[in-house]
Design a protein around this motif. Structure first.
Motif, short mmCIF file in Angstrom:
data_model
loop_
_atom_site.label_atom_id
_atom_site.label_comp_id
_atom_site.label_asym_id
_atom_site.label_seq_id
_atom_site.Cartn_x
_atom_site.Cartn_y
_atom_site.Cartn_z
N ALA A 185 0.82 -1.22 0.00
CA ALA A 185 0.00 0.00 0.00
C ALA A 185 0.85 1.27 0.00
O ALA A 185 0.42 2.31 -0.50
N PHE A 186 2.08 1.18 0.56
CA PHE A 186 2.96 2.36 0.64
C PHE A 186 4.32 2.06 0.02
O PHE A 186 5.32 1.92 0.73
N PRO A 187 4.38 1.90 -1.29
CA PRO A 187 5.63 1.51 -1.96
C PRO A 187 6.76 2.53 -1.82
O PRO A 187 7.93 2.18 -1.98
N LYS A 188 6.41 3.80 -1.56
CA LYS A 188 7.45 4.83 -1.44
C LYS A 188 8.00 4.95 -0.02
O LYS A 188 8.94 5.72 0.21
N ARG A 189 7.42 4.21 0.91
CA ARG A 189 7.90 4.22 2.30
C ARG A 189 8.89 3.08 2.51
O ARG A 189 8.74 2.00 1.94
N THR A 190 9.91 3.32 3.34
CA THR A 190 10.86 2.26 3.63
C THR A 190 10.22 1.21 4.52
O THR A 190 9.26 1.48 5.25
N GLU A 191 10.78 0.00 4.49
CA GLU A 191 10.26 -1.08 5.31
C GLU A 191 10.37 -0.72 6.79
O GLU A 191 9.45 -0.99 7.58
N ALA A 192 11.48 -0.09 7.18
CA ALA A 192 11.67 0.28 8.59
C ALA A 192 10.61 1.28 9.05
O ALA A 192 10.08 1.18 10.16
N SER A 193 10.29 2.24 8.18
CA SER A 193 9.27 3.24 8.54
C SER A 193 7.90 2.60 8.70
O SER A 193 7.16 2.91 9.64
N ILE A 194 7.57 1.69 7.79
CA ILE A 194 6.26 1.02 7.85
C ILE A 194 6.15 0.14 9.09
O ILE A 194 5.14 0.18 9.81
N LEU A 195 7.19 -0.65 9.36
CA LEU A 195 7.15 -1.54 10.52
C LEU A 195 7.10 -0.74 11.82
O LEU A 195 6.45 -1.16 12.79
N GLY A 196 7.77 0.41 11.83
CA GLY A 196 7.72 1.27 13.02
C GLY A 196 6.30 1.76 13.29
O GLY A 196 5.85 1.78 14.44
N LYS A 197 5.60 2.17 12.22
CA LYS A 197 4.22 2.64 12.38
C LYS A 197 3.29 1.50 12.79
O LYS A 197 2.38 1.68 13.60
N ILE A 198 3.54 0.32 12.23
CA ILE A 198 2.72 -0.84 12.61
C ILE A 198 2.88 -1.14 14.09
O ILE A 198 1.90 -1.37 14.81
N ARG A 199 4.13 -1.13 14.56
CA ARG A 199 4.36 -1.37 16.00
C ARG A 199 3.67 -0.31 16.85
O ARG A 199 3.12 -0.60 17.91
N GLN A 200 3.70 0.93 16.36
CA GLN A 200 3.10 2.03 17.12
C GLN A 200 1.60 1.84 17.30
O GLN A 200 1.05 2.13 18.37
N TYR A 201 0.93 1.31 16.27
CA TYR A 201 -0.53 1.20 16.31
C TYR A 201 -1.04 -0.19 16.67
O TYR A 201 -2.25 -0.40 16.76
N THR A 202 -0.15 -1.16 16.87
CA THR A 202 -0.61 -2.50 17.26
C THR A 202 -0.17 -2.87 18.67
O THR A 202 -0.71 -3.80 19.25
N SER A 203 0.82 -2.18 19.20
CA SER A 203 1.32 -2.52 20.53
C SER A 203 0.59 -1.72 21.60
O SER A 203 1.09 -0.70 22.07
N LYS A 204 -0.60 -2.18 21.95
CA LYS A 204 -1.34 -1.46 22.99
C LYS A 204 -0.64 -1.57 24.34
O LYS A 204 -0.84 -0.76 25.23
N ASN A 205 0.20 -2.62 24.48
CA ASN A 205 0.99 -2.76 25.70
C ASN A 205 2.47 -2.63 25.36
O ASN A 205 3.31 -3.39 25.84
N SER A 206 2.81 -1.67 24.46
CA SER A 206 4.19 -1.58 23.98
C SER A 206 5.18 -1.31 25.10
O SER A 206 6.30 -1.78 25.07
N ASN A 207 4.77 -0.53 26.10
CA ASN A 207 5.65 -0.26 27.22
C ASN A 207 5.43 -1.32 28.30
O ASN A 207 4.38 -1.38 28.93
N ILE A 208 6.43 -2.17 28.51
CA ILE A 208 6.32 -3.24 29.49
C ILE A 208 6.55 -2.65 30.88
O ILE A 208 7.59 -2.08 31.16
N THR A 209 5.58 -2.80 31.75
CA THR A 209 5.69 -2.25 33.11
C THR A 209 6.16 -3.34 34.08
O THR A 209 6.14 -4.54 33.75
N GLN A 210 6.56 -2.91 35.26
CA GLN A 210 6.98 -3.86 36.29
C GLN A 210 5.82 -4.76 36.67
O GLN A 210 6.00 -5.95 36.95
N LYS A 211 4.59 -4.20 36.66
CA LYS A 211 3.41 -5.00 36.98
C LYS A 211 3.22 -6.11 35.96
O LYS A 211 2.89 -7.25 36.32
N ASP A 212 3.44 -5.79 34.65
CA ASP A 212 3.33 -6.80 33.59
C ASP A 212 4.33 -7.93 33.83
O ASP A 212 4.00 -9.11 33.72
N MET A 213 5.57 -7.54 34.15
CA MET A 213 6.62 -8.54 34.34
C MET A 213 6.34 -9.43 35.55
O MET A 213 6.52 -10.65 35.49
N ASP A 214 5.87 -8.82 36.64
CA ASP A 214 5.57 -9.59 37.84
C ASP A 214 4.42 -10.57 37.58
O ASP A 214 4.44 -11.72 38.05
#
Length: 318
Positions: A188-217
């Motif tokens: 869908a975005f041929p002019k975007r680099t793979e790194a840029s696309i994957l970064g955006k995907i991680r941004q919008y799919t990782s609802k728990n992207s920041n791992i907290t101490q509570k998550d780890m425990d």
């Protein structure tokens, strides 16, 4: 005894047989092995194309079955088992767990295609991508880096692009498997680099992207209760099995963090700098240092190396 068990065809010792003969665990056996006394030459295997399908399968099984959060010393043990330098083992394991097209793999596939080899035969040589279609798509989407950045790469994502990406995510996102999502987004975005696309995907799919101490425990408590049953733990924590394993690995690493740097850790970090490995991966390889600490030490080592080169150059000029 280990040298006597060397299998020339596989290029490594039969450590499982050695451990069985000595009535020891595999890890204990590897820890006792003195590499300085071995006559067996260690392989380098810096590229994924240097690894056979059997070796990659063995490497992945070894890490998953014998280790949790792999520290620098444990990667050393992995290297002893595989008879490969530990940085090569880490590189290959990373591609096994998260398949991606690399320059050497792209060149190798190009050679096979020029030799009229069919895709199904190429896939048998490189089955990391899961299917013939995914391997084919990854190959065609890959572009050799020219060394210059295109102007459109630096442009910010527009609201229209972000909206379109979010629609693609809703249609193709599957927890723990982003292959199809990544492919559709890159189409869908041929002019975007793979790194840029994957970064955006991680941004919008990782609802728990920041791992907290509570998550780890929480995850650690579930591991103590169920063992390393990542499917079950993932269901109870509402994350993918792979993310559950990553949270536990981070918890294990936090338990092992130390402040002082050992000679072995510094040598591993220098190898990471030499091989172009970033601070996050360096942190995972070393196992006892957080990424920010690795970054600070990497910058310090780079500055020291630069000053040393300038000093030597001054001596030569005199």
């Amino acid at each position: 005894m280990a040298d006597q068990a060397y299998d020339e065809q596989r290029g490594r010792c039969d450590w499982d047989s050695v451990a069985q003969d000595l009535n020891m665990s595999l890890i204990e056996c590897l820890q006792l092995f003195d590499t300085s006394l071995s006559t067996v030459p260690v392989q380098t295997l810096p590229n994924i194309t240097d690894w056979s399908v059997d070796d990659l399968s063995t490497l992945k099984s070894l890490v998953l079955e014998q280790f949790g959060a792999v520290t620098a010393d444990e990667w050393r043990l992995v290297g002893i088992y595989m008879n490969v330098e530990q940085t090569g083992c880490y590189m290959a394991y990373g591609i096994c767990t998260l398949p991606r097209m690399t320059p050497d793999l792209h060149r190798a596939i190009t050679q096979h295609r020029n030799a009229s080899l069919e895709w199904k035969d190429i896939f048998e040589k490189y089955p990391l991508f899961g299917s013939v279609q995914i391997l084919c798509n990854a190959y065609h989407l890959y572009k050799e880096h020219s060394g210059t950045k295109q102007k459109n790469v630096l442009q910010k994502w527009t609201d229209e692009e972000i909206s379109r990406l979010q629609d693609i995510i809703k249609a193709y996102y599957r927890p723990g498997n982003r292959s199809q999502l990544s492919f559709q987004a890159q189409m869908a975005f041929p002019k975007r680099t793979e790194a840029s696309i994957l970064g955006k995907i991680r941004q919008y799919t990782s609802k728990n992207s920041n791992i907290t101490q509570k998550d780890m425990d929480h995850v650690n408590t579930l591991v103590e209760a169920y063992g390393k049953d990542w499917e079950r733990i993932g269901q109870e924590t509402d994350v993918s099995p792979r993310r559950a394993q990553r949270i536990w690995a981070q918890h294990q690493q936090r338990q092992k963090v130390t402040q002082a740097w050992t000679k072995e850790e510094l040598e591993t970090l220098r190898n990471c700098i030499r091989d172009g490995i970033g601070m996050a991966e360096a942190s995972r390889i070393i196992g006892t240092k957080m990424s920010y600490a690795c970054n600070a030490k990497m910058q310090s080592l780079k500055r020291a190396g630069k000053h040393y080169q300038q000093y030597n150059a001054g001596i030569c000029l005199e």
